[in-house]
Write a protein that holds these residues in place. Sequence first.
Motif, PDB file in Angstrom:
ATOM      1  N   SER A  85       0.852  -1.272  -0.034  1.00  0.00           N
ATOM      2  CA  SER A  85      -0.020   0.025   0.025  1.00  0.00           C
ATOM      3  C   SER A  85       0.911   1.289   0.001  1.00  0.00           C
ATOM      4  O   SER A  85       0.531   2.176  -0.570  1.00  0.00           O
ATOM      5  CB  SER A  85      -0.804   0.083   1.308  1.00  0.00           C
ATOM      6  OG  SER A  85      -1.513  -1.135   1.247  1.00  0.00           O
ATOM      7  N   VAL A 115      -3.761   9.005  -4.456  1.00  0.00           N
ATOM      8  CA  VAL A 115      -5.032   9.549  -5.155  1.00  0.00           C
ATOM      9  C   VAL A 115      -5.385  11.026  -5.264  1.00  0.00           C
ATOM     10  O   VAL A 115      -4.860  11.554  -4.535  1.00  0.00           O
ATOM     11  CB  VAL A 115      -5.962   8.966  -3.742  1.00  0.00           C
ATOM     12  CG1 VAL A 115      -7.467   9.284  -4.184  1.00  0.00           C
ATOM     13  CG2 VAL A 115      -5.731   7.301  -3.453  1.00  0.00           C
ATOM     14  N   LYS A 154      -3.808   9.172   3.112  1.00  0.00           N
ATOM     15  CA  LYS A 154      -5.288   8.850   2.405  1.00  0.00           C
ATOM     16  C   LYS A 154      -5.086   7.766   1.392  1.00  0.00           C
ATOM     17  O   LYS A 154      -5.909   6.845   0.977  1.00  0.00           O
ATOM     18  CB  LYS A 154      -5.654  10.240   1.780  1.00  0.00           C
ATOM     19  CG  LYS A 154      -6.576  11.028   2.855  1.00  0.00           C
ATOM     20  CD  LYS A 154      -7.001  12.492   2.330  1.00  0.00           C
ATOM     21  CE  LYS A 154      -8.006  12.332   1.367  1.00  0.00           C
ATOM     22  NZ  LYS A 154      -8.246  13.880   0.948  1.00  0.00           N
ATOM     23  N   SER A 155      -3.949   7.981   0.263  1.00  0.00           N
ATOM     24  CA  SER A 155      -3.971   7.139  -0.623  1.00  0.00           C
ATOM     25  C   SER A 155      -3.490   5.624  -0.071  1.00  0.00           C
ATOM     26  O   SER A 155      -3.996   4.663  -0.506  1.00  0.00           O
ATOM     27  CB  SER A 155      -2.584   7.659  -1.406  1.00  0.00           C
ATOM     28  OG  SER A 155      -2.743   8.826  -1.888  1.00  0.00           O
ATOM     29  N   PHE A 156      -2.643   5.810   0.820  1.00  0.00           N
ATOM     30  CA  PHE A 156      -1.986   4.492   1.636  1.00  0.00           C
ATOM     31  C   PHE A 156      -3.556   3.516   2.157  1.00  0.00           C
ATOM     32  O   PHE A 156      -3.589   2.563   1.652  1.00  0.00           O
ATOM     33  CB  PHE A 156      -1.336   4.840   2.659  1.00  0.00           C
ATOM     34  CG  PHE A 156      -0.858   3.555   3.740  1.00  0.00           C
ATOM     35  CD1 PHE A 156       0.059   2.923   3.202  1.00  0.00           C
ATOM     36  CD2 PHE A 156      -1.526   3.291   4.765  1.00  0.00           C
ATOM     37  CE1 PHE A 156       0.297   1.586   4.022  1.00  0.00           C
ATOM     38  CE2 PHE A 156      -1.513   2.155   5.742  1.00  0.00           C
ATOM     39  CZ  PHE A 156       0.065   1.494   5.328  1.00  0.00           C
ATOM     40  N   LEU A 157      -4.424   4.386   2.655  1.00  0.00           N
ATOM     41  CA  LEU A 157      -5.527   3.643   3.221  1.00  0.00           C
ATOM     42  C   LEU A 157      -6.281   3.190   2.137  1.00  0.00           C
ATOM     43  O   LEU A 157      -7.281   2.072   2.553  1.00  0.00           O
ATOM     44  CB  LEU A 157      -6.322   4.641   4.230  1.00  0.00           C
ATOM     45  CG  LEU A 157      -5.483   4.806   5.540  1.00  0.00           C
ATOM     46  CD1 LEU A 157      -6.112   5.935   6.397  1.00  0.00           C
ATOM     47  CD2 LEU A 157      -5.154   3.674   6.292  1.00  0.00           C
ATOM     48  N   ALA A 158      -6.489   3.731   0.924  1.00  0.00           N
ATOM     49  CA  ALA A 158      -7.447   3.579   0.137  1.00  0.00           C
ATOM     50  C   ALA A 158      -6.906   2.083  -0.783  1.00  0.00           C
ATOM     51  O   ALA A 158      -7.526   1.418  -1.386  1.00  0.00           O
ATOM     52  CB  ALA A 158      -7.442   4.634  -1.081  1.00  0.00           C
ATOM     53  N   TYR A 159      -5.548   1.904  -0.682  1.00  0.00           N
ATOM     54  CA  TYR A 159      -5.144   0.802  -1.219  1.00  0.00           C
ATOM     55  C   TYR A 159      -5.146  -0.521  -0.150  1.00  0.00           C
ATOM     56  O   TYR A 159      -4.799  -1.767  -0.587  1.00  0.00           O
ATOM     57  CB  TYR A 159      -3.475   0.819  -1.780  1.00  0.00           C
ATOM     58  CG  TYR A 159      -3.534   1.852  -2.897  1.00  0.00           C
ATOM     59  CD1 TYR A 159      -4.210   1.472  -4.153  1.00  0.00           C
ATOM     60  CD2 TYR A 159      -2.902   3.024  -2.901  1.00  0.00           C
ATOM     61  CE1 TYR A 159      -4.392   2.362  -5.150  1.00  0.00           C
ATOM     62  CE2 TYR A 159      -2.751   3.783  -4.068  1.00  0.00           C
ATOM     63  CZ  TYR A 159      -3.630   3.535  -5.047  1.00  0.00           C
ATOM     64  OH  TYR A 159      -3.368   4.444  -6.100  1.00  0.00           O
ATOM     65  N   VAL A 160      -5.303  -0.389   0.970  1.00  0.00           N
ATOM     66  CA  VAL A 160      -5.188  -1.157   2.046  1.00  0.00           C
ATOM     67  C   VAL A 160      -6.096  -2.530   1.715  1.00  0.00           C
ATOM     68  O   VAL A 160      -5.783  -3.560   1.861  1.00  0.00           O
ATOM     69  CB  VAL A 160      -5.312  -0.686   3.313  1.00  0.00           C
ATOM     70  CG1 VAL A 160      -5.759  -1.847   4.456  1.00  0.00           C
ATOM     71  CG2 VAL A 160      -4.065  -0.171   3.887  1.00  0.00           C
TER      72      VAL A 160
END
Lengths: 258, 108
Positions: free
Chosen positions: A228, A237, B38-44
């Motif tokens: 991630s 994002v 935010k991006s990290f959590l979206a890919y989790v």
Amino acid sequence: MAAEKTARRVPPAFFRGMKDGLPICLGYLSVSFTFGMMTTENGLPIWVGVLISMSNFTSAGQFAGTELILSGGMFLEIAVTTFIINIRYMLMSLSLSQKIDPNMTTLERCILSFGNTDEIFAVAMQQRGSVHASYLAGLILTPYLGWTVGTLLGASAAGILPLTVRSALGIAIYGMFIAIIVPPARSVKPVAVTILTAAALSCVFRYTPGLDGVSSGWVIIVCAVIASALSALRYPVDEEEEKQKEHDCGHPEEEAGR
Amino acid sequence: MNYTRILLAILVMALVTYLPRMLPLAIFQKKIQNRFVKSFLAYVPYAVLAAMTFPEILYSTSHLLSAAAGMLVALVLAYFNKGLLNLAPCSSAVVFVTEQGLKWMGML
């Protein structure tokens, strides 16, 4: 419990949640069936298996914990093993905390977080816009029933099913995972990259001598964090996209009528 | 059978399952603004499920070959968007048939 709370005037989102939870419910039936069989085959009474499913509502963790109960493990050993397997939930709950309706009350959060399983989490995260309490309650309710009923049936029917059938059911939960992650990977490249990275890392842990002894709970969390983080660095994002999403979720009626 | 011990063990399991699920959700009530986080959590979600599935799926049945057949069917069906409902039973059925074949060939 969540159902009673919304009984006075049940919002349509609750039923939409129940409907979205139906495929998970059916998938859970076969997995918890296997769990139920495991408990009675090892001499536990039916109600114990059902109680474990109703109070834990998780797959890998309760399988491992029950095996330790049966083999006479100490409380500390049971706690640590189950916790390590469940660490991923911290990551998932943190992720979900950013997805749910910011106005959700603390009580609602405390109740609904009980139902944050891998599959319910994945489906909730794929919703457009933020996720509301009533939708989440519905999304949890049907799979919870499936998990409980499946355990009851499996515990009652242990010994009836031949080994070949049980072996075939073993793959069902992974089939569910694949059904959840592959379709979005087709249309969103960063998602595909994340999946491939995490899967490759997981294989490295499994097949590298020395690393293969690391318990699965740690492997999952290490692989997920690295994959991630790499994707977040490479494919941040899009802020604009986020705004668009926020805008979209301003029309819950439209979404509900989908 | 010592039911006090079993009940206490179940309580312990329930607590260590519930707390990791509940604490982050109760603590982080505000939206995180940091773009990386935010991006990290979206890919989790995808990373967690992928790490859980591969390569474990290959060891989820009685034989590597039957599991591989089931996985292949699951991947193809998922690719063509056949949905959760068809996928789990179809891959289970393929595992069953493959294992019957393996038995017939004396490999299982």
